[in-house]
Design an enzyme around this catalytic site. Structure first.
Site, mmCIF file in Angstrom:
data_model
loop_
_atom_site.group_PDB
_atom_site.id
_atom_site.type_symbol
_atom_site.label_atom_id
_atom_site.label_comp_id
_atom_site.label_asym_id
_atom_site.label_seq_id
_atom_site.Cartn_x
_atom_site.Cartn_y
_atom_site.Cartn_z
ATOM 1 N N ARG A 50 15.991 1.437 7.753
ATOM 2 C CA ARG A 50 17.346 1.283 7.175
ATOM 3 C C ARG A 50 17.429 1.795 5.736
ATOM 4 O O ARG A 50 18.108 1.225 4.891
ATOM 5 C CB ARG A 50 17.827 -0.170 7.235
ATOM 6 C CG ARG A 50 17.905 -0.756 8.612
ATOM 7 C CD ARG A 50 18.912 -0.052 9.526
ATOM 8 N NE ARG A 50 18.606 -0.399 10.897
ATOM 9 C CZ ARG A 50 17.808 0.332 11.689
ATOM 10 N NH1 ARG A 50 17.291 1.482 11.280
ATOM 11 N NH2 ARG A 50 17.559 -0.058 12.913
ATOM 12 N N SER B 281 24.815 -6.179 10.520
ATOM 13 C CA SER B 281 23.795 -7.110 10.014
ATOM 14 C C SER B 281 23.877 -7.117 8.494
ATOM 15 O O SER B 281 23.718 -6.075 7.874
ATOM 16 C CB SER B 281 22.397 -6.642 10.417
ATOM 17 O OG SER B 281 22.331 -6.542 11.802
ATOM 18 N N GLU C 290 21.545 -5.452 3.681
ATOM 19 C CA GLU C 290 21.477 -4.108 4.265
ATOM 20 C C GLU C 290 22.595 -3.186 3.771
ATOM 21 O O GLU C 290 22.354 -2.014 3.502
ATOM 22 C CB GLU C 290 21.515 -4.217 5.799
ATOM 23 C CG GLU C 290 21.405 -2.874 6.483
ATOM 24 C CD GLU C 290 21.237 -3.000 7.983
ATOM 25 O OE1 GLU C 290 20.272 -3.645 8.430
ATOM 26 O OE2 GLU C 290 22.072 -2.464 8.713
HETATM 27 C C1 LIG Z 1 30.104 -4.274 13.610
HETATM 28 C C2 LIG Z 1 29.044 -3.423 12.952
HETATM 29 C C3 LIG Z 1 27.866 -3.127 13.630
HETATM 30 C C4 LIG Z 1 26.881 -2.323 13.029
HETATM 31 N N1 LIG Z 1 25.746 -2.061 13.730
HETATM 32 C C5 LIG Z 1 24.784 -1.272 13.166
HETATM 33 C C6 LIG Z 1 23.582 -0.982 13.894
HETATM 34 O O1 LIG Z 1 23.387 -1.404 15.039
HETATM 35 N N2 LIG Z 1 22.652 -0.216 13.289
HETATM 36 C C7 LIG Z 1 22.831 0.295 12.032
HETATM 37 O O2 LIG Z 1 21.942 0.999 11.543
HETATM 38 N N3 LIG Z 1 23.957 0.042 11.335
HETATM 39 C C8 LIG Z 1 24.928 -0.721 11.865
HETATM 40 N N4 LIG Z 1 26.065 -1.000 11.153
HETATM 41 C C9 LIG Z 1 26.225 -0.479 9.797
HETATM 42 C C10 LIG Z 1 27.037 0.848 9.722
HETATM 43 O O3 LIG Z 1 27.869 0.980 10.829
HETATM 44 C C11 LIG Z 1 26.158 2.087 9.601
HETATM 45 O O4 LIG Z 1 25.308 1.987 8.488
HETATM 46 C C12 LIG Z 1 26.982 3.378 9.484
HETATM 47 O O5 LIG Z 1 26.132 4.497 9.537
HETATM 48 C C13 LIG Z 1 27.809 3.440 8.203
HETATM 49 O O6 LIG Z 1 28.686 4.548 8.308
HETATM 50 P P1 LIG Z 1 30.017 4.623 7.460
HETATM 51 O O7 LIG Z 1 30.603 5.973 7.663
HETATM 52 O O8 LIG Z 1 30.893 3.484 7.774
HETATM 53 O O9 LIG Z 1 29.428 4.515 5.975
HETATM 54 P P2 LIG Z 1 30.146 3.900 4.702
HETATM 55 O O10 LIG Z 1 30.155 2.419 4.813
HETATM 56 O O11 LIG Z 1 31.436 4.584 4.453
HETATM 57 O O12 LIG Z 1 29.103 4.310 3.581
HETATM 58 C C14 LIG Z 1 27.813 3.725 3.541
HETATM 59 C C15 LIG Z 1 27.006 4.420 2.428
HETATM 60 O O13 LIG Z 1 26.796 5.779 2.771
HETATM 61 C C16 LIG Z 1 27.371 6.635 1.778
HETATM 62 N N5 LIG Z 1 27.922 7.783 2.488
HETATM 63 C C17 LIG Z 1 28.947 7.806 3.370
HETATM 64 N N6 LIG Z 1 29.141 9.059 3.827
HETATM 65 C C18 LIG Z 1 28.209 9.836 3.208
HETATM 66 C C19 LIG Z 1 27.890 11.239 3.250
HETATM 67 N N7 LIG Z 1 28.565 12.096 4.016
HETATM 68 N N8 LIG Z 1 26.871 11.678 2.465
HETATM 69 C C20 LIG Z 1 26.152 10.838 1.672
HETATM 70 N N9 LIG Z 1 26.414 9.513 1.590
HETATM 71 C C21 LIG Z 1 27.435 9.025 2.362
HETATM 72 C C22 LIG Z 1 28.422 5.794 1.085
HETATM 73 O O14 LIG Z 1 28.672 6.264 -0.234
HETATM 74 C C23 LIG Z 1 27.758 4.444 1.080
HETATM 75 O O15 LIG Z 1 26.809 4.407 0.052
HETATM 76 C C24 LIG Z 1 27.076 -1.811 11.722
HETATM 77 C C25 LIG Z 1 28.268 -2.108 11.045
HETATM 78 C C26 LIG Z 1 29.250 -2.911 11.646
HETATM 79 C C27 LIG Z 1 30.505 -3.217 10.908
#
Ligand SMILES: Cc1cc2nc3c(=O)[nH]c(=O)nc-3n(C[C@H](O)[C@H](O)[C@H](O)COP(=O)(O)OP(=O)(O)OC[C@H]3O[C@@H](n4cnc5c(N)ncnc54)[C@H](O)[C@@H]3O)c2cc1C
Length: 378
Positions: free
Chosen positions: A166, A250, A370
């Site tokens: 992670r 998480s 996380e």
């Molecule tokens: C219900 C739920 C279930 C989930 N289950 C999992 C799971 O099973 N496994 C898991 O690993 N995660 C899980 N997550 C966490 C999350 O979905 C992941 O980490 C996902 O990849 C985040 O994507 P996002 O576009 O929403 O990122 P954001 O929340 O928009 O951003 C997260 C971080 O990444 C940065 N970022 C965003 N886009 C870019 C880019 N293009 N380049 C560089 N940095 C960037 C942002 O600045 C921030 O620091 C879950 C979340 C929820 C709400």
């Protein structure tokens, strides 16, 4: 530049917290994203790229900088490195689960166990997303990214991203700066062509989550459907109607501890061995070689222990809330801190600290959050 009226981050994050940013830009192509970033970086403003907001815990105050939303979409199919593989280059703003659905429909294996993870493709390498033993590091070939320090766009192999449990060099850790301030423009994955064939599942973690034996064969479609159903039962698929999913998934990471420390925990606490860091090649300069091989380095074995189990056994059950708080543990899963409606970031942080303190008092271990924390401290 496509500047838009700023909206509060609470409307754009799945934990539903965060104040209004000073400025907001929406980019719908890679070129727009590059132009916007170069512009913001030239101004020296604070900046935050935002994908689906599903791994962000944002503070209540105004974000005094520019939020750049990444909305570029598109999947390009390229030849794989072998006849039985294919490469997909996917734009950063593409919805992750839409990509998984597309790979399953095309019969490409490699990310099907990560069905239902919210967010964008560009954010997936940032914390090396994973579920049920599958992680993006297993299929990620390279990313195209732009570095803040140079403003240059380059193609970077997955091996240079420091992908770990992670985490990666791109992830900000709780107020620190990332090792590499850069933004992903596109992601290239290498997947296996398997079509609709039914095959036994390789991973023990996935098999046990789906209740399958080692010889039972299933299709990609079957895996996706069953992963989605399993996740939904735990509130791990976003649902506007279900406050158990108003979370960042998480909230705490499973703890990585030494094998010696793990032995101090009750036997019932679920644990999984971490793969040892393999360093099989040891180079001894000829001039320094005296005919005797030095002893191999002592391997420090690490174990991953279940944060959900630690929380539950520190006396905090599903649905737990502090008196008068609008934040609570999910009623389906203790690892998800949820917003039960209009909770402030301060309320979520108060609950997070309470969980950390209880687990620390009971087991001597400080759980680490996380999600990426923006203007909020635990
Ligand atoms: C219900 C739920 C279930 C989930 N289950 C999992 C799971 O099973 N496994 C898991 O690993 N995660 C899980 N997550 C966490 C999350 O979905 C992941 O980490 C996902 O990849 C985040 O994507 P996002 O576009 O929403 O990122 P954001 O929340 O928009 O951003 C997260 C971080 O990444 C940065 N970022 C965003 N886009 C870019 C880019 N293009 N380049 C560089 N940095 C960037 C942002 O600045 C921030 O620091 C879950 C979340 C929820 C709400």
């Amino acid at each position: 530049m496509p500047e838009v009226p700023p909206v509060p981050l609470s409307q754009l994050t799945t934990l539903r917290t965060g104040g209004v940013p000073a400025r907001m830009i929406e980019t719908s192509s890679s070129d727009e994203l590059v132009a916007a970033l170069r512009d913001v970086w030239a101004d020296g403003d604070r900046w935050l790229v935002l994908g689906g907001g599903s791994n962000l815990f944002a503070g209540d105050d105004e974000f005094d900088g520019t939020v750049i939303r990444v909305r570029s979409t598109g999947i390009e199919e390229l030849p794989g490195s072998r006849p039985d593989t294919v490469r997909l280059r996917v734009q950063a703003g593409h919805d992750w689960d839409a990509l998984v659905a597309e790979t399953v429909a095309r019969g490409y294996a490699g990310i099907e166990a990560m069905s239902g993870i919210p967010g964008t493709v560009g954010a997936a390498p940032v914390q090396n997303v994973g579920a049920y033993g599958q992680e993006i590091v297993q299929t990620l070939v390279e990313v195209e990214l732009i570095d803040e320090s140079t403003g240059d766009v380059s193609t970077v192999p997955a091996s240079d991203l420091g992908l770990g449990f992670r985490t990666s060099v791109l992830k900000h850790h709780y107020g620190s700066v990332p090792d590499r301030p850069a933004v992903i423009l596109s992601v290239t994955l290498e997947l296996e062509r398997v079509g609709a064939a039914e095959r036994p599942l390789a991973g023990e973690q996935l098999r046990s989550a789906l209740g399958l034996g080692p010889d039972e064969a299933v299709s990609l479609r079957w895996i996706r459907d069953h992963v989605l159903a399993t996740r939904a039962r735990k509130g791990m698929v976003l649902d506007d109607e279900d406050p158990d999913t108003w979370s960042a998934g998480s909230f705490f990471q499973n703890a990585i501890v030494s094998e010696a420390f793990a032995r101090t925990l009750p036997d019932e606490c679920p644990r999984w061995p971490m793969s040892p860091v393999l360093d099989p090649i040891r180079v001894i300069p000829l001039a320094a070689f005296d005919g005797v091989l030095p002893p191999p380095p002592v391997e420090r074995r690490e174990v991953k222990v279940s944060a959900a189990w630690l929380i539950e056994h520190a006396g905090l059950s599903r649905g737990f809330r502090l008196p008068g708080s609008r934040a609570g543990l999910s009623t389906k899963h203790t690892l998800a801190l949820t917003n039960r409606g209009e909770a402030s970031a301060a309320e979520i942080a108060q609950l997070a600290r309470f969980v950390q303190q209880r687990v620390h008092a009971e087991f001597g271990l400080l759980l680490q959050p996380e999600p990426v924390l923006v203007d909020v401290e635990l």
